[in-house]
Design a protein around this motif. Structure first.
Motif, PDB file in Angstrom:
ATOM      1  N   ASN A  30       0.841  -1.197   0.000  1.00 55.92           N
ATOM      2  CA  ASN A  30       0.000   0.000   0.000  1.00 55.92           C
ATOM      3  C   ASN A  30       0.877   1.250   0.000  1.00 55.92           C
ATOM      4  O   ASN A  30       1.209   1.790   1.070  1.00 55.92           O
ATOM      5  N   MET A  43       1.309   4.276   2.732  1.00 58.77           N
ATOM      6  CA  MET A  43       0.728   3.890   4.014  1.00 58.77           C
ATOM      7  C   MET A  43       1.579   4.413   5.169  1.00 58.77           C
ATOM      8  O   MET A  43       2.802   4.505   5.074  1.00 58.77           O
ATOM      9  N   SER A  58       5.746   4.662   1.746  1.00 53.70           N
ATOM     10  CA  SER A  58       5.182   4.206   3.018  1.00 53.70           C
ATOM     11  C   SER A  58       6.156   4.544   4.144  1.00 53.70           C
ATOM     12  O   SER A  58       7.365   4.665   3.920  1.00 53.70           O
ATOM     13  N   ASP A  64      -2.477   4.201   9.344  1.00 53.32           N
ATOM     14  CA  ASP A  64      -3.389   3.168   8.847  1.00 53.32           C
ATOM     15  C   ASP A  64      -3.392   1.959   9.766  1.00 53.32           C
ATOM     16  O   ASP A  64      -4.412   1.292   9.932  1.00 53.32           O
ATOM     17  N   ASN A 117      -5.741   7.426   8.456  1.00 57.37           N
ATOM     18  CA  ASN A 117      -4.952   7.846   7.289  1.00 57.37           C
ATOM     19  C   ASN A 117      -5.581   7.396   5.972  1.00 57.37           C
ATOM     20  O   ASN A 117      -5.414   8.028   4.931  1.00 57.37           O
ATOM     21  N   ARG A 133      -5.029   5.145   3.652  1.00 55.91           N
ATOM     22  CA  ARG A 133      -4.325   4.689   2.447  1.00 55.91           C
ATOM     23  C   ARG A 133      -4.456   3.180   2.300  1.00 55.91           C
ATOM     24  O   ARG A 133      -3.949   2.593   1.350  1.00 55.91           O
ATOM     25  N   VAL A 134      -5.102   2.551   3.282  1.00 51.40           N
ATOM     26  CA  VAL A 134      -5.407   1.124   3.260  1.00 51.40           C
ATOM     27  C   VAL A 134      -6.915   0.992   3.432  1.00 51.40           C
ATOM     28  O   VAL A 134      -7.547   1.835   4.068  1.00 51.40           O
ATOM     29  N   GLN A 155      -8.486   0.128   8.703  1.00 48.76           N
ATOM     30  CA  GLN A 155      -7.596   0.735   9.687  1.00 48.76           C
ATOM     31  C   GLN A 155      -7.576  -0.180  10.909  1.00 48.76           C
ATOM     32  O   GLN A 155      -8.632  -0.640  11.360  1.00 48.76           O
TER      33      GLN A 155
END
Length: 458
Positions: free
Chosen positions: A33, A36, A89, A108, A132, A134-135, A138
């Protein structure tokens, strides 16, 4: 790896591979990811360097680090240390003892090692940082050895707020083969755990959430009696002069000693505030070292060599002259008002010679000493106890004790300090060295001359 729950706890006995599994998942998520943000966290940041980060650098991210895909960033005044990935990341590193740095960011996934060290307020504060996105999910991910069945983390799992996954020794391929056959390393490690007794055996070998039967200090609570060093400074004004240990110079000091070689040698340094509350701020807790070696360790901290020996020549500590003469030392914190030790006459004689200070025999009336400690653990009118143990007090963790899953400081001893099963007459004589030294210190402070008189007449 498949769990997507908001809160996941991997719980099990010592050495089952919990931390490795959590770190592998975190690393995989960071690689998969881009952008992340993750956090590796513990109650105190310094303990990560000898635990989770060793596993991270030696086993989990080693190939990525060697290939230049991941590199370490030392942090700044605004940003915690972290591992940065080529795909943008970030895996930050921090502790709840310096929460301002880690709580100013969004993540995340947050991995907490040995989550039973945290308070529930710590845990819930971390959940507010999971935003966050980005995934696709969470997650607050954690591991721990089992503790008391009434621990807030166990209750949280029982209430369905946190998903518990149980980890067993058979899950660790270093200890057992896929067919269930124990390995050579596994046999060696399991034999050490099998040698444990009581509540430590149940928790660290069997993985049971059990309370110690006959626990002596029933009022002891980590969140009440154990102070983070960063929080300790809030007890006095910023203008208060302190020594290098962060203790106000005006506070009286008391040392207590429990001699040992196969069993741990324990030396505790205590400070008393103006209201008489006692704080354990430094501790030697180590096996297989002689009394004179321990004396040198403590002297090098409290009264370091000033670069000359007693004869006035440059001292061997400078590396220029190798001379047998003693160092000339200068104390950088107040000398102890008193030093008390168990009744090992030879050990006391050696320690007196090395420290050049008088050491009194400790007050050995066990039940009276235990009662004095128990009274100090109870909250007073202002809601505070009268005895505290500071985190990161132990000078050096004994690797043999850590490897054998035995206590490596007094804080780790107290929850398993129990009566011997014959009523409340005597404590069980196992893993009690720090508790003995604690009892000596409190008896010396609270009984004063009465303790000395009784010791000589016993």
């Amino acid at each position: 790896m498949k769990a997507r729950d908001p809160e996941v706890l991997l719980a099990g006995p010592a050495g089952t591979g919990k931390s490795r599994a959590c770190l592998e998942k975190l690393h995989l998520m960071a690689l998969s990811n881009p952008g992340m943000r993750a956090l590796i966290c513990r109650k105190t940041a310094t303990t990560l360097s000898s635990t989770a980060l060793v596993t991270w650098t030696k086993f989990v991210a080693v190939e990525a680090i060697e290939a230049g895909q991941v590199w370490f960033y030392g942090g700044s005044a605004q940003e915690p240390p972290s591992y940065k990935f080529k795909n943008k990341s970030v895996v930050a590193i921090g502790g709840m003892d310096n929460a301002s740095k880690i709580m100013s960011s969004e993540y995340d996934v947050i991995y907490v090692q040995e989550a039973t060290e945290l308070t529930e307020n710590d845990w819930e504060a971390l959940t507010t940082r999971l935003r966050n996105w980005r995934v696709s999910f969470q997650q607050l991910l954690a591991d721990c050895n089992p503790s008391s069945p009434t621990h807030w983390l166990k209750r949280r799992c029982d209430d369905g707020k946190t998903r518990m996954l149980v980890s067993l020794h058979e899950d660790n391929p270093m200890l057992f083969t896929p067919s269930g056959t124990i390995t050579e390393k596994g046999a060696d490690y399991i034999s050490k755990l099998d040698a444990l007794t009581g509540v430590r055996y149940q928790r660290l070998r069997k993985g049971n959430w059990v309370a110690a039967e006959g626990v002596i200090y029933e009022d002891f609570q980590i969140h009440t009696h154990v102070l983070n060093r960063n929080d300790f400074g809030s007890l006095f004004t910023a203008e208060t002069p302190t020594d290098k240990a962060g203790i106000p110079f005006e506070w009286a000091r008391y040392w207590s000693v429990d001699f040992g070689f196969v069993h741990p040698f324990v030396l505790q340094c205590w400070a008393a505030d103006p209201d008489g509350r006692m704080y354990l701020y430094r501790e030697i807790y180590h096996t297989h070292r002689t009394v004179d070696q321990h004396a040198k360790t403590i002297l090098d901290i409290v009264a370091p060599c000033i670069g000359k020996n007693i004869g006035g020549e440059e001292c061997k500590h400078t590396g220029k002259i190798d001379t047998p003469e003693a160092c000339e030392r200068e104390w950088i914190e107040p000398k102890p008002t008193s030093i008390v030790a168990d009744h090992d006459a030879e050990g006391r004689a050696v320690l007196e010679r090395e420290l050049e200070m008088t050491i009194q025999p400790a007050h050995k009336a066990v039940l009276e000493g235990i009662d004095a400690v128990q009274q100090r653990m109870k909250p007073e009118g202002d809601g505070r106890a009268r005895i505290f143990l500071l985190t990161e007090s132990v000078i050096e963790r004994d690797p043999d004790l850590v490897e054998g899953a035995r206590p490596s400081c007094t804080i780790e001893e107290i929850p398993g300090y129990v009566w011997d099963g014959k009523g409340k007459e005597q404590p069980a004589k196992v893993d009690d060295d720090g508790c003995d030294a604690l009892r000596y210190a409190i008896a010396d402070r609270d009984f004063g001359i009465r303790a000395l008189y009784r010791s000589f007449t016993a």
